[in-house]
Scaffold this motif. Structure first.
Motif, PDB file in Angstrom:
ATOM      1  N   ASP A 124      14.090  12.970  46.390  1.00 42.76           N
ATOM      2  CA  ASP A 124      14.157  14.268  47.057  1.00 42.76           C
ATOM      3  C   ASP A 124      12.761  14.851  47.299  1.00 42.76           C
ATOM      4  OD1 ASP A 124      16.910  14.236  47.271  1.00 42.76           O
ATOM      5  OD2 ASP A 124      17.211  15.306  45.393  1.00 42.76           O
ATOM      6  N   GLU A 125      11.873  14.021  47.873  1.00 43.18           N
ATOM      7  CA  GLU A 125      10.505  14.409  48.242  1.00 43.18           C
ATOM      8  C   GLU A 125       9.591  14.690  47.054  1.00 43.18           C
ATOM      9  OE1 GLU A 125       9.537  13.927  51.380  1.00 43.18           O
ATOM     10  OE2 GLU A 125      11.615  13.427  51.841  1.00 43.18           O
ATOM     11  N   LYS A 126      10.085  14.508  45.828  1.00 35.92           N
ATOM     12  CA  LYS A 126       9.258  14.699  44.632  1.00 35.92           C
ATOM     13  C   LYS A 126       8.780  13.326  44.164  1.00 35.92           C
ATOM     14  CE  LYS A 126       9.476  16.319  39.883  1.00 35.92           C
ATOM     15  NZ  LYS A 126       9.839  15.289  38.930  1.00 35.92           N
ATOM     16  N   VAL A 127       7.491  13.214  43.880  1.00 38.79           N
ATOM     17  CA  VAL A 127       6.939  11.953  43.407  1.00 38.79           C
ATOM     18  C   VAL A 127       7.492  11.653  42.018  1.00 38.79           C
ATOM     19  CG1 VAL A 127       4.837  10.726  42.747  1.00 38.79           C
ATOM     20  CG2 VAL A 127       4.831  12.190  44.774  1.00 38.79           C
ATOM     21  N   VAL A 128       8.107  10.495  41.878  1.00 43.07           N
ATOM     22  CA  VAL A 128       8.680  10.064  40.607  1.00 43.07           C
ATOM     23  C   VAL A 128       7.707   9.141  39.883  1.00 43.07           C
ATOM     24  CG1 VAL A 128      10.542   8.732  39.544  1.00 43.07           C
ATOM     25  CG2 VAL A 128      11.034  10.268  41.442  1.00 43.07           C
ATOM     26  N   SER A 129       7.074   8.277  40.657  1.00 44.76           N
ATOM     27  CA  SER A 129       6.189   7.288  40.053  1.00 44.76           C
ATOM     28  C   SER A 129       5.172   6.821  41.081  1.00 44.76           C
ATOM     29  CB  SER A 129       7.019   6.095  39.563  1.00 44.76           C
ATOM     30  OG  SER A 129       6.190   5.087  39.047  1.00 44.76           O
ATOM     31  N   GLU A 130       3.988   6.499  40.593  1.00 40.31           N
ATOM     32  CA  GLU A 130       2.945   5.932  41.445  1.00 40.31           C
ATOM     33  C   GLU A 130       2.335   4.753  40.726  1.00 40.31           C
ATOM     34  OE1 GLU A 130       0.699   9.069  44.064  1.00 40.31           O
ATOM     35  OE2 GLU A 130       0.805   9.815  42.001  1.00 40.31           O
ATOM     36  N   ARG A 131       2.032   3.730  41.479  1.00 41.28           N
ATOM     37  CA  ARG A 131       1.406   2.545  40.914  1.00 41.28           C
ATOM     38  C   ARG A 131       0.402   1.996  41.906  1.00 41.28           C
ATOM     39  NH1 ARG A 131       4.713  -0.737  37.857  1.00 41.28           N
ATOM     40  NH2 ARG A 131       4.595  -0.435  35.679  1.00 41.28           N
ATOM     41  N   THR A 132      -0.652   1.415  41.402  1.00 43.68           N
ATOM     42  CA  THR A 132      -1.617   0.722  42.243  1.00 43.68           C
ATOM     43  C   THR A 132      -1.507  -0.762  41.938  1.00 43.68           C
ATOM     44  OG1 THR A 132      -3.098   2.627  42.199  1.00 43.68           O
ATOM     45  CG2 THR A 132      -4.054   0.525  42.856  1.00 43.68           C
ATOM     46  N   ALA A 133      -1.530  -1.573  42.990  1.00 39.21           N
ATOM     47  CA  ALA A 133      -1.455  -3.022  42.823  1.00 39.21           C
ATOM     48  C   ALA A 133      -2.587  -3.647  43.637  1.00 39.21           C
ATOM     49  CB  ALA A 133      -0.106  -3.536  43.302  1.00 39.21           C
ATOM     50  N   ALA A 134      -2.830  -4.896  43.368  1.00 37.84           N
ATOM     51  CA  ALA A 134      -3.878  -5.619  44.084  1.00 37.84           C
ATOM     52  C   ALA A 134      -3.569  -5.637  45.572  1.00 37.84           C
ATOM     53  CB  ALA A 134      -3.971  -7.046  43.557  1.00 37.84           C
ATOM     54  N   ALA A 135      -4.619  -5.706  46.364  1.00 37.84           N
ATOM     55  CA  ALA A 135      -4.430  -5.824  47.813  1.00 37.84           C
ATOM     56  C   ALA A 135      -3.603  -7.066  48.081  1.00 37.84           C
ATOM     57  CB  ALA A 135      -5.782  -5.915  48.512  1.00 37.84           C
ATOM     58  N   GLY A 136      -2.805  -6.995  49.109  1.00 38.45           N
ATOM     59  CA  GLY A 136      -1.959  -8.143  49.406  1.00 38.45           C
ATOM     60  C   GLY A 136      -1.433  -8.098  50.811  1.00 38.45           C
ATOM     61  N   ASP A 137      -0.684  -9.091  51.127  1.00 37.09           N
ATOM     62  CA  ASP A 137      -0.089  -9.241  52.440  1.00 37.09           C
ATOM     63  C   ASP A 137       1.123  -8.336  52.564  1.00 37.09           C
ATOM     64  OD1 ASP A 137       1.411 -10.273  54.666  1.00 37.09           O
ATOM     65  OD2 ASP A 137       0.256 -12.117  54.485  1.00 37.09           O
ATOM     66  N   ILE A 138       1.368  -7.844  53.750  1.00 35.83           N
ATOM     67  CA  ILE A 138       2.519  -6.988  54.008  1.00 35.83           C
ATOM     68  C   ILE A 138       3.827  -7.723  53.682  1.00 35.83           C
ATOM     69  CG2 ILE A 138       2.873  -7.598  56.434  1.00 35.83           C
ATOM     70  CD1 ILE A 138       3.161  -4.531  56.956  1.00 35.83           C
ATOM     71  N   LEU A 139       3.794  -9.051  53.737  1.00 32.09           N
ATOM     72  CA  LEU A 139       4.988  -9.842  53.456  1.00 32.09           C
ATOM     73  C   LEU A 139       5.402  -9.789  51.996  1.00 32.09           C
ATOM     74  CD1 LEU A 139       4.123 -12.973  55.633  1.00 32.09           C
ATOM     75  CD2 LEU A 139       5.599 -11.042  56.237  1.00 32.09           C
ATOM     76  N   THR A 140       4.512  -9.365  51.102  1.00 34.48           N
ATOM     77  CA  THR A 140       4.854  -9.294  49.677  1.00 34.48           C
ATOM     78  C   THR A 140       5.207  -7.880  49.228  1.00 34.48           C
ATOM     79  OG1 THR A 140       2.558  -8.966  48.987  1.00 34.48           O
ATOM     80  CG2 THR A 140       3.339 -11.252  49.161  1.00 34.48           C
ATOM     81  N   ASP A 141       5.150  -6.886  50.123  1.00 35.11           N
ATOM     82  CA  ASP A 141       5.455  -5.505  49.739  1.00 35.11           C
ATOM     83  C   ASP A 141       6.868  -5.362  49.188  1.00 35.11           C
ATOM     84  OD1 ASP A 141       2.943  -4.614  50.380  1.00 35.11           O
ATOM     85  OD2 ASP A 141       3.520  -3.732  52.289  1.00 35.11           O
ATOM     86  N   ASP A 142       7.843  -6.025  49.817  1.00 33.13           N
ATOM     87  CA  ASP A 142       9.228  -5.942  49.349  1.00 33.13           C
ATOM     88  C   ASP A 142       9.343  -6.407  47.897  1.00 33.13           C
ATOM     89  OD1 ASP A 142       9.601  -5.340  51.993  1.00 33.13           O
ATOM     90  OD2 ASP A 142      10.896  -7.043  52.440  1.00 33.13           O
TER      91      ASP A 142
END
Length: 176
Positions: free
Chosen positions: A38-56
């Motif tokens: 509901d537009e409220k941030v629940v969680s944030e994480r940073t991950a290594a740079a990667g290909d758009i194909l691995t976002d899922d």
């Protein structure tokens, strides 16, 4: 040579009267994943740079990790009520560079419909369209057919460019 640079991937879900979002923003050296309820941030994480194909895969792994390590409504929702969560849309933003020309592409995938918009670097030129389809492979086939037809049209236009661009009415009646 064409270069495709991912910018953002976003999933939008509904659960009864609630709206959930998972967003992956691509930066130069990392990807920022943000989860909203509901537009409220629940969680944030940073991950290594990667290909758009691995976002899922990353989004799924991060949600599973969150559910394993946290309690609360968001974790409970995905642990015990994922059958009540429904995917509404997926959007993908990326930049295409080809011989100095930069294009920004925004693709929206909804159930049975794929919509795209390509914008030039200055935002003045826009090309958009939509395909009714049940699968991405069907969309790609329709895009392939469409672009083949456009190439043939372009060749025909270039052969007759002088005749096509010579507007007799415009010469006589000017634009307002």
């Amino acid at each position: 040579m064409s270069k495709m640079t991912p910018i953002k991937v976003e999933y939008v879900f509904t659960m009864k009267n609630h709206r959930l979002k998972a967003v992956a923003e691509h930066c130069d050296l990392a990807r920022q994943f943000t989860f909203y309820f509901d537009e409220k941030v629940v969680s944030e994480r940073t991950a290594a740079a990667g290909d758009i194909l691995t976002d899922d895969d990353c989004i799924r792994a991060l949600v599973e990790s969150y559910c394993k390590n946290h309690t609360g409504a968001y974790a409970d929702l995905f642990k015990n009520h994922s059958d009540m969560v429904h995917l509404v849309a997926k959007t993908i933003d990326f930049k295409i560079e080809n011989f100095g020309v930069i294009l920004f592409t925004h693709v929206t995938v909804e159930k049975g419909k794929y919509t795209f918009m390509v914008t030039g670097n200055e935002g003045k030129d826009v090309f958009s369209g939509s395909f009714v389809s049940e699968s991405f492979s069907e969309v790609l086939e329709k895009v392939r057919i469409c672009t083949t037809i456009l190439v043939e049209l372009s060749n025909g236009f270039s052969e007759n460019i002088n005749e096509l661009s010579n507007d007799k009415v415009e010469e006589w009646i000017k634009w307002d």
